[in-house]
Structure formats: structure tokens, C-alpha cells
Design a protein around this motif. Structure first.
Motif, PDB file in Angstrom:
ATOM      1  N   ASP A  19       0.965  -1.233   0.191  1.00  0.00           N
ATOM      2  CA  ASP A  19       0.029   0.160   0.174  1.00  0.00           C
ATOM      3  C   ASP A  19       0.924   1.146  -0.066  1.00  0.00           C
ATOM      4  OD1 ASP A  19      -2.317  -1.441  -0.095  1.00  0.00           O
ATOM      5  OD2 ASP A  19      -2.739  -1.415   2.134  1.00  0.00           O
ATOM      6  N   LEU A  20       2.199   1.090  -0.372  1.00  0.00           N
ATOM      7  CA  LEU A  20       3.154   2.186  -0.426  1.00  0.00           C
ATOM      8  C   LEU A  20       2.509   3.255  -1.113  1.00  0.00           C
ATOM      9  CD1 LEU A  20       5.918   3.569  -0.029  1.00  0.00           C
ATOM     10  CD2 LEU A  20       6.624   2.540  -1.806  1.00  0.00           C
ATOM     11  N   LEU A  21       2.496   4.528  -0.817  1.00  0.00           N
ATOM     12  CA  LEU A  21       2.166   5.549  -1.723  1.00  0.00           C
ATOM     13  C   LEU A  21       3.456   6.221  -2.133  1.00  0.00           C
ATOM     14  CD1 LEU A  21      -0.720   7.291   0.260  1.00  0.00           C
ATOM     15  CD2 LEU A  21      -1.013   5.968  -1.874  1.00  0.00           C
ATOM     16  N   LEU A  22       3.345   6.783  -3.416  1.00  0.00           N
ATOM     17  CA  LEU A  22       4.449   7.607  -4.136  1.00  0.00           C
ATOM     18  C   LEU A  22       4.164   9.117  -3.940  1.00  0.00           C
ATOM     19  CD1 LEU A  22       5.173   5.039  -7.132  1.00  0.00           C
ATOM     20  CD2 LEU A  22       6.373   5.103  -4.890  1.00  0.00           C
ATOM     21  N   PRO A  23       4.971   9.709  -4.050  1.00  0.00           N
ATOM     22  CA  PRO A  23       4.773  11.463  -4.118  1.00  0.00           C
ATOM     23  C   PRO A  23       3.531  11.634  -5.128  1.00  0.00           C
ATOM     24  CG  PRO A  23       6.896  10.955  -3.509  1.00  0.00           C
ATOM     25  CD  PRO A  23       6.389   9.600  -3.852  1.00  0.00           C
ATOM     26  N   GLY A  24       2.653  12.513  -4.579  1.00  0.00           N
ATOM     27  CA  GLY A  24       1.482  12.754  -5.589  1.00  0.00           C
ATOM     28  C   GLY A  24       0.386  11.928  -5.564  1.00  0.00           C
ATOM     29  N   GLU A  25       0.550  10.817  -5.112  1.00  0.00           N
ATOM     30  CA  GLU A  25      -0.534   9.867  -4.977  1.00  0.00           C
ATOM     31  C   GLU A  25      -1.537  10.196  -3.664  1.00  0.00           C
ATOM     32  OE1 GLU A  25       0.444   5.528  -7.103  1.00  0.00           O
ATOM     33  OE2 GLU A  25       1.344   5.707  -4.935  1.00  0.00           O
ATOM     34  N   THR A  26      -2.726   9.945  -4.131  1.00  0.00           N
ATOM     35  CA  THR A  26      -3.740  10.165  -2.716  1.00  0.00           C
ATOM     36  C   THR A  26      -4.416   8.562  -2.351  1.00  0.00           C
ATOM     37  OG1 THR A  26      -5.422  10.636  -4.210  1.00  0.00           O
ATOM     38  CG2 THR A  26      -4.258  12.405  -3.459  1.00  0.00           C
ATOM     39  N   LYS A  27      -4.914   8.694  -0.983  1.00  0.00           N
ATOM     40  CA  LYS A  27      -5.570   7.490  -0.622  1.00  0.00           C
ATOM     41  C   LYS A  27      -6.718   7.989  -0.027  1.00  0.00           C
ATOM     42  CE  LYS A  27      -4.536   3.061   1.126  1.00  0.00           C
ATOM     43  NZ  LYS A  27      -4.663   1.942  -0.140  1.00  0.00           N
ATOM     44  N   THR A  28      -7.801   7.275  -0.155  1.00  0.00           N
ATOM     45  CA  THR A  28      -9.212   7.689   0.774  1.00  0.00           C
ATOM     46  C   THR A  28      -9.015   6.622   1.880  1.00  0.00           C
ATOM     47  OG1 THR A  28     -10.130   8.975  -0.963  1.00  0.00           O
ATOM     48  CG2 THR A  28     -11.658   8.013   0.978  1.00  0.00           C
ATOM     49  N   LEU A  29      -9.084   7.022   3.226  1.00  0.00           N
ATOM     50  CA  LEU A  29      -9.253   6.064   4.301  1.00  0.00           C
ATOM     51  C   LEU A  29     -10.633   6.198   5.213  1.00  0.00           C
ATOM     52  CD1 LEU A  29      -5.570   7.093   5.566  1.00  0.00           C
ATOM     53  CD2 LEU A  29      -6.272   5.042   4.181  1.00  0.00           C
TER      54      LEU A  29
END
Length: 146
Positions: A19-29
Motif C-alpha cells: 500500500d506504499l504511496l508515491l509522491p503525488g498519490e492520494t488515498k481515501t481512508l
């Protein structure tokens, strides 16, 4: 983030490497556990919307985390829906697992070192090869009806 976040004790959301996010990516939790609701409350209050994505591999933690900022949030019947954005990486200088209801860390800036022209050329070739392999896999999956 930058130097401004250094010395701040920031709350962490533990995630597996997948689930690693990269710079610029978003995630809804969807945060609903009391400990993570407390983390959210502190993040949006005194920590200026800052959270660290703590990467966990089995029983180990990675020494570099993702700098997350709360972009948006909405209360739900149970908990809160939070949209976070990865704005960079941070080095974990200290980790506190049992200081409170959720893990916290002290961080320092972890700047990315620009690639030289030879490294950039290699990265471009790897990206082209990876994209080509991905396209071939998609095509094969379609032909196999998967």
C-alpha cells in the motif's frame, strides 16, 4: 514539510509495503478505531494536517516513511473518511510504539537525489521496457479471457 516538520512528534498509520504511496498519490481512508480517530484529531490540529505512512514488512518497519497531508475529510456515522496525499518521503529518526494509542515518530527531511544523465537514460529504458511488458501482459490476459 521540510525542516518545519523536524522535531515534531507525528502520528503514524501503519501500512504493508503493498500500500506504499508515491509522491503525488492520494488515498481515501475510513478511520473508525478510537486510536486512529485520536491520531486524526491531533494531525488536523497541532500537527498541521501531517501524518506519516509507516511501512511495515512482517514484524519490521522501514526506516523511511511517506509524508502524508490531510487533503479532505468528512464525518461518517462511524468514524471519518479522510483523503491523504503523499507529498514526499521522510527518514524516521525515532519511533515510539508504546507512547500512546498509536505509533509516533520523529522525522527528518529525506530529499531525493537527482539522477545524472546516465542514470536518467537507464531509468528511461527501464520504464519503456516495463511499460512494454505490462502492455504484453494486458494483451495476453485479454486473449486468455482473464
Amino acid at each position: 514539510w521540510g525542516k518545519d516538520a523536524e522535531g515534531m512528534e507525528l502520528g503514524c498509520l501503519p501500512f504493508p509495503m503493498s500500500d506504499l504511496l508515491l509522491p503525488g498519490e492520494t488515498k481515501t481512508l475510513h478511520l473508525f478505531e478510537a486510536r486512529f480517530l485520536k491520531l486524526f484529531e491531533e494531525a488536523t490540529g497541532s500537527n498541521k494536517g501531517r501524518i506519516v505512512q509507516l511501512m511495515v514488512t512482517g514484524t519490521d518497519m522501514v526506516a523511511v516513511g511517506c509524508a502524508l497531508e490531510v487533503e479532505d475529510w468528512h464525518p461518517l456515522d462511524i468514524g471519518v473518511q479522510v483523503k491523504v496525499k503523499c507529498v514526499g518521503r521522510v527518514r524516521l529518526t525515532q519511533v515510539f510504539l508504546e507512547r500512546g494509542p498509536y505509533p509516533t515518530v520523529l522525522v527528518e527531511e529525506y530529499p531525493d537525489v537527482p539522477l545524472d544523465s546516465e542514470q536518467q537514460a537507464m531509468a528511461d529504458r527501464l520504464l519503456a521496457n516495463t511499460t512494454s511488458l505490462h502492455d504484453e501482459c494486458v494483451d495476453l490476459s485479454a486473449r486468455l479471457g482473464l
